[in-house]
Design an enzyme around this catalytic site. Sequence first.
Site, PDB file in Angstrom:
ATOM      1  N   ASP A  39      26.494  11.102  44.993  1.00  0.00           N
ATOM      2  CA  ASP A  39      25.749  10.048  44.296  1.00  0.00           C
ATOM      3  C   ASP A  39      26.098  10.125  42.814  1.00  0.00           C
ATOM      4  O   ASP A  39      25.867  11.143  42.160  1.00  0.00           O
ATOM      5  CB  ASP A  39      24.242  10.259  44.508  1.00  0.00           C
ATOM      6  CG  ASP A  39      23.414   9.064  44.090  1.00  0.00           C
ATOM      7  OD1 ASP A  39      24.001   8.030  43.715  1.00  0.00           O
ATOM      8  OD2 ASP A  39      22.171   9.149  44.137  1.00  0.00           O
ATOM      9  N   ASP A 133      27.967   3.273  44.211  1.00  0.00           N
ATOM     10  CA  ASP A 133      27.868   4.580  43.563  1.00  0.00           C
ATOM     11  C   ASP A 133      27.472   5.730  44.483  1.00  0.00           C
ATOM     12  O   ASP A 133      27.207   6.833  44.001  1.00  0.00           O
ATOM     13  CB  ASP A 133      26.885   4.508  42.392  1.00  0.00           C
ATOM     14  CG  ASP A 133      25.476   4.132  42.826  1.00  0.00           C
ATOM     15  OD1 ASP A 133      25.306   3.619  43.942  1.00  0.00           O
ATOM     16  OD2 ASP A 133      24.541   4.351  42.030  1.00  0.00           O
ATOM     17  N   GLU A 134      27.426   5.515  45.794  1.00  0.00           N
ATOM     18  CA  GLU A 134      27.092   6.638  46.665  1.00  0.00           C
ATOM     19  C   GLU A 134      27.728   6.461  48.036  1.00  0.00           C
ATOM     20  O   GLU A 134      28.012   5.345  48.475  1.00  0.00           O
ATOM     21  CB  GLU A 134      25.571   6.813  46.805  1.00  0.00           C
ATOM     22  CG  GLU A 134      24.862   5.650  47.445  1.00  0.00           C
ATOM     23  CD  GLU A 134      23.390   5.937  47.681  1.00  0.00           C
ATOM     24  OE1 GLU A 134      23.052   7.062  48.098  1.00  0.00           O
ATOM     25  OE2 GLU A 134      22.576   5.021  47.460  1.00  0.00           O
TER      26      GLU A 134
END
Length: 388
Positions: A39, A133-134
Amino acid sequence: MQECLPSAFRLRYWGVVTDAANTEDDARAAGLRKIIHVDMDAFFASVEQRDNPELRGKPVAVGGSSGRGVVAAASYEARRFGVRSAMPSITAKRLCPDLVFCKSRFDVYREVSGQIRAIFRDYTDLVEPLSLDEAYLDVTEDRHNLGSATRIAQAIRRRIREDTRLTASAGVSYNKFLAKLASDQNKPDGLCVIRPGEGAAFVAGLPVSRFHGVGPKGAEKMKRLGIETGADLAERDLPFLRAHFGSFADYLYRAARGVDLREVRSHRIRKSLGGERTFHQDLSAPAELREAMDNIVDIVWDRIEKGEVRGRTVTLKLKYNDFQIASRARSIPQFVGGKAEFAAIGQGLLADMMPLPRPIRLMGLTLSKLEGVQPRKRGDETRQLDLL
């Protein structure tokens, strides 16, 4: 860098060999997997601070600063003041008068996300993106012979820092649920490992609000039932949970014990395609509403065509100026035949809801019950079209 690493490793599956009987083959035979959840730290805001040195160390929010604006992301400096994503910009500014707003640059964020995905795929083909983003990674197969999932996570985080000048936090465990919890444990720029056999104890000490899917209202309901931690939840049997939480009970029962049997899926099948728009001024006049619907149809149908999908259910979502949400859906026997039919169904749903009880601040339209869906292409992670 903070790390949440166990003091000793008993399994080569996770780290240094200290017990020859516990081999990676034994772990695989037992059905255990090596899962990493990566993350990025305050991703959008961190990209802005990276690209503009004047923003470094300052409270930054990505999003619109107008009265209708919403915070898409907040730097850690801003979070100290209570600024959070999805918060109205006017509220964020009140909490942090020195907050600096940056207009979103999704093309840049997608480009950086592509760099990060390329790093992931150097270590495994089993990458399941959740957003820009993860992502989850299944690294059960140690492609580079690094010796452990922990070392793989360290290598990935180091390369992200070197290649993008950004930091990432990672959680390492034997299932997705625990890996995601672990990645949040030592943010920012942290690493946490939950070994086989440690999941239930780790979960027991967490507030139930940390469980994925348990929102503020759910946590409040649990508190009224005397459930505030994972340990409290584990004390409730399945009939009790089903009586109070319905179909969500089975997930809660497993989660309280650190159990998650889901596999990392490298191709996520899209269930819907749609978009929503927040307006600068409330809309209430029928002509304005119909024009807004036409604009959304134009953009969403373009995305549907690019996605090469077809569906049978159209859903209209309205958010009134008091933030109450209303929705209406229509399903048809055959697939929506084209843009004209999609627009007609959307306009029909809107007409059925008029006259509106109050002005709206947001409208959204979604096509679902998709079939013939193409697997997501690499870098295509947006689940809802951003029209802001």
